[in-house]
Design an enzyme around this catalytic site. Sequence first.
Site: not given
Ligand SMILES: *Cc1c(COP(=O)(O)O)cnc(C)c1O
Length: 389
Positions: A73-74, A152, A180, A200, A202, A238, A325
Amino acid sequence: MQKRQVYLDHGATSPLRKEALEAMLPFLQERYGNPSSLHSPGRKVRTAIERAREETALALGAEPEEIIFTSGGTEANNIAIRGAAQARRGKGHLLTSSVEHHAVLDVCRELAGEGFEVTLLPVDRYGLVSPETVARALKPETFLISVMTANNEVGTVEPVAEIGALARERGILFHTDAVQAVGQLPVDVREMKVDLLSLSAHKFNGPKGVGALYVRRDTPLTPLYSGGGQERQLRPGTENVPGIIGLARALTLAVEELPEKSRRLKALRDRLIEGLLAMGDAVLNGHPSSRLPGNVNVSFNYIEGEALLLGLDLEGVAASSGSACTSGSLEPSHVLMAMGLGLQLARGSLRLTLGRGNSDGCVDYVLAVLAPLVDRLRKMSALYPGKQS
Ligand SMILES: *Cc1c(COP(=O)(O)O)cnc(C)c1O
């Protein structure tokens, strides 16, 4: 009471689901070809990646060419916002909200330092960004609006389709951080009228370190990295093949299961909220109804959120205070402060985020261990006026 392990921090990350792991395993072992290679083992992996791209696109209402796989996500947020800014000739104005994830806020802050004009939109006490506020902040030089789909920390679901409509009317790019939302809410890039959308894996029971950015056709983006042609040059290097395969599998299943899961989580969420508020001197943070199915965020007056978190951890409950965070720092959450909470309540916030593995038993257990903990911490608090009990 029998001690249990209860994971209530799905907003920070969620466990990898078995189906995603199984889909990934061959690509961690025998299917190791480089998807850019011309030989047959490479070409077979390329086919698998392109199938994962089709699945990902289908889950979002997008076209496969509009999906860029990223490291999460970042990175998706960085490629979207910085990429859109750098694609401009000259500077300009961009809008974002004061409750965004740091991955958005920090990029915008950096761009402000480089000569872009940045407006941080205020939110109401529920954390909502109103489309009217967005409309009023627009300028002739505005080229980008970035407002998250769902928050989040407090779970508030933003009116992105309305914001998207007003951006599109004016030819302004619209990015949403949907990290989210994906897997918890229906997400359709056409209905939301977005040009850029981050997700993202995870956060929806996929693997860590992989995500995606939806880039609407013809959206101008300047790549941030050099060195390869992968992912339409927007994310060269890659590919994280097992990650991409796991992302697509987890996303497809999350979308299939969404109606059922959403109904189940909402019921757990509402029971949890009710039980927490019944402990007295507690307030719900975030919107009462426009809210993620799995998000509970409550502030307890006269108690530090950190103390609750550590107390819960001793009882086997994994929770979060504010956002993962920012925990560890003494700064109160920027989201709660933007919503106008006093320092006292902002420091007393506890976030419990539900997911696939949670059941009624988890809610019962958390409420049972939390009630005496809240009581004990209040009696220790110098600020608590009800000490006579
Ligand atoms: C977790 C999160 C991110 C970051 O995602 P990563 O895959 O951990 O870098 C960005 N934005 C929101 C709203 C999130 O909850």
